[in-house]
Scaffold this motif. Sequence first.
Motif, short mmCIF file in Angstrom:
data_model
loop_
_atom_site.label_atom_id
_atom_site.label_comp_id
_atom_site.label_asym_id
_atom_site.label_seq_id
_atom_site.Cartn_x
_atom_site.Cartn_y
_atom_site.Cartn_z
N LEU A 1 0.83 -1.21 0.00
CA LEU A 1 0.00 0.00 0.00
C LEU A 1 0.86 1.26 0.00
O LEU A 1 0.56 2.22 -0.71
N VAL A 2 1.92 1.25 0.79
CA VAL A 2 2.82 2.40 0.81
C VAL A 2 3.46 2.58 -0.57
O VAL A 2 3.62 3.71 -1.06
N GLY A 3 3.81 1.46 -1.20
CA GLY A 3 4.38 1.53 -2.54
C GLY A 3 3.42 2.08 -3.57
O GLY A 3 3.83 2.67 -4.58
N LEU A 4 2.12 1.92 -3.31
CA LEU A 4 1.10 2.46 -4.22
C LEU A 4 0.82 3.93 -3.95
O LEU A 4 0.01 4.55 -4.65
N GLY A 5 1.48 4.49 -2.94
CA GLY A 5 1.34 5.92 -2.68
C GLY A 5 0.51 6.29 -1.46
O GLY A 5 0.33 7.49 -1.18
N TYR A 6 -0.02 5.30 -0.75
CA TYR A 6 -0.79 5.59 0.45
C TYR A 6 0.13 5.91 1.62
O TYR A 6 1.27 5.44 1.68
N SER A 7 -0.37 6.69 2.55
CA SER A 7 0.42 7.03 3.72
C SER A 7 0.51 5.83 4.66
O SER A 7 -0.29 4.89 4.56
N ALA A 8 1.48 5.86 5.56
CA ALA A 8 1.63 4.77 6.51
C ALA A 8 0.38 4.63 7.38
O ALA A 8 -0.03 3.52 7.72
N ARG A 9 -0.23 5.77 7.72
CA ARG A 9 -1.45 5.74 8.53
C ARG A 9 -2.59 5.06 7.77
O ARG A 9 -3.31 4.24 8.34
N ASP A 10 -2.77 5.43 6.49
CA ASP A 10 -3.81 4.80 5.69
C ASP A 10 -3.55 3.30 5.57
O ASP A 10 -4.49 2.48 5.63
N ALA A 11 -2.28 2.94 5.38
CA ALA A 11 -1.93 1.53 5.25
C ALA A 11 -2.24 0.78 6.54
O ALA A 11 -2.75 -0.35 6.51
N ASP A 12 -1.96 1.41 7.68
CA ASP A 12 -2.27 0.78 8.96
C ASP A 12 -3.77 0.52 9.09
O ASP A 12 -4.19 -0.56 9.54
N GLU A 13 -4.59 1.50 8.71
CA GLU A 13 -6.04 1.35 8.81
C GLU A 13 -6.55 0.26 7.87
O GLU A 13 -7.45 -0.51 8.23
N ALA A 14 -5.99 0.20 6.67
CA ALA A 14 -6.42 -0.81 5.71
C ALA A 14 -6.03 -2.21 6.18
O ALA A 14 -6.81 -3.16 6.03
N VAL A 15 -4.84 -2.34 6.74
CA VAL A 15 -4.40 -3.63 7.27
C VAL A 15 -5.33 -4.07 8.39
O VAL A 15 -5.73 -5.25 8.48
N ALA A 16 -5.72 -3.14 9.25
CA ALA A 16 -6.64 -3.46 10.33
C ALA A 16 -7.99 -3.92 9.79
O ALA A 16 -8.63 -4.82 10.34
N ALA A 17 -8.40 -3.31 8.67
CA ALA A 17 -9.70 -3.65 8.08
C ALA A 17 -9.74 -5.07 7.53
O ALA A 17 -10.79 -5.72 7.54
N VAL A 18 -8.60 -5.54 7.01
CA VAL A 18 -8.59 -6.88 6.40
C VAL A 18 -8.10 -7.96 7.37
O VAL A 18 -8.08 -9.14 7.01
N THR A 19 -7.69 -7.56 8.56
CA THR A 19 -7.20 -8.54 9.53
C THR A 19 -8.24 -9.63 9.85
O THR A 19 -7.88 -10.81 9.92
N PRO A 20 -9.54 -9.29 10.04
CA PRO A 20 -10.51 -10.36 10.29
C PRO A 20 -10.56 -11.39 9.17
O PRO A 20 -10.72 -12.58 9.42
N GLN A 21 -10.41 -10.94 7.92
CA GLN A 21 -10.41 -11.87 6.78
C GLN A 21 -9.22 -12.81 6.86
O GLN A 21 -9.35 -14.02 6.66
N ALA A 22 -8.05 -12.26 7.19
CA ALA A 22 -6.85 -13.09 7.31
C ALA A 22 -6.96 -14.05 8.48
O ALA A 22 -6.60 -15.24 8.37
N ASP A 23 -7.48 -13.56 9.60
CA ASP A 23 -7.64 -14.42 10.77
C ASP A 23 -8.58 -15.58 10.50
O ASP A 23 -8.37 -16.71 10.96
N ALA A 24 -9.64 -15.31 9.74
CA ALA A 24 -10.60 -16.36 9.40
C ALA A 24 -9.95 -17.45 8.56
O ALA A 24 -10.22 -18.65 8.75
N GLU A 25 -9.08 -17.05 7.64
CA GLU A 25 -8.38 -18.03 6.82
C GLU A 25 -7.47 -18.90 7.67
O GLU A 25 -7.37 -20.11 7.46
N VAL A 26 -6.78 -18.27 8.64
CA VAL A 26 -5.89 -19.03 9.52
C VAL A 26 -6.69 -20.04 10.33
O VAL A 26 -6.28 -21.20 10.50
N LEU A 27 -7.85 -19.63 10.85
CA LEU A 27 -8.68 -20.53 11.64
C LEU A 27 -9.17 -21.72 10.83
O LEU A 27 -9.42 -22.79 11.37
#
Length: 206
Positions: free
Chosen positions: A159-185
């Motif tokens: 995301l940072v490489g695509l031009g988003y700020s570190a803060r935006d990237a942090d928020e986006a990562v938090a948004a998709v964390t439930p999806q990743a956690d579900a896959e792990v489970l």
Amino acid sequence: MIASVRGQVTAIAPEGAVVEVGGVGMFVHCTPGTLATLRMGEETRLATSLVVREESLTLFGFGSDDERGIFEMLQTANGVGPKVALAMLAVYTPNALRVAVASADVKALTRVPGVGPKGAQRIIVDLKGKLGTPEETVNAALNGHVTVPVWRDQVHSGLVGLGYSARDADEAVAAVTPQADAEVLEGRTPQVAALLKAALRALSVR
């Protein structure tokens, strides 16, 4: 064959990047790990492999010659095309793949999207002894203790490489964390490319 490209990165997308070489923009398909190392406007060098089909010419790019070599060798296995080979390198490093094949680890290979148990067995049979000797420093990554690459860092860097700020990237990562956690489970390895797309969607609807 186009063995490598060097030039300015003019665009980055979830599936690849555009590298301008001699005034020509070349779209190069890359793994999320490679994309995470690219920066808009900066010069890069990618080892490349050109896949020629009757209806298309597709260029794949890698951060090292070793990755490119493994990518090409993987395609000599029955049933493995460029998309599956790229997916394998998105989940595992070249050396981790060497370990998986050398140790006949079917379970590890089936963590790659598009590779089932039978396909994994064919890959092991077809590539046994052809990928080179694994480095002795390889840890237990293929036994479920370490996931390569770490999805959180890869998505954030992408995301940072695509031009988003570190803060935006942090928020986006938090948004998709439930999806990743579900896959792990469910016993599946989170797929960086899918999570990156989901993160981009989350940012677009803010």
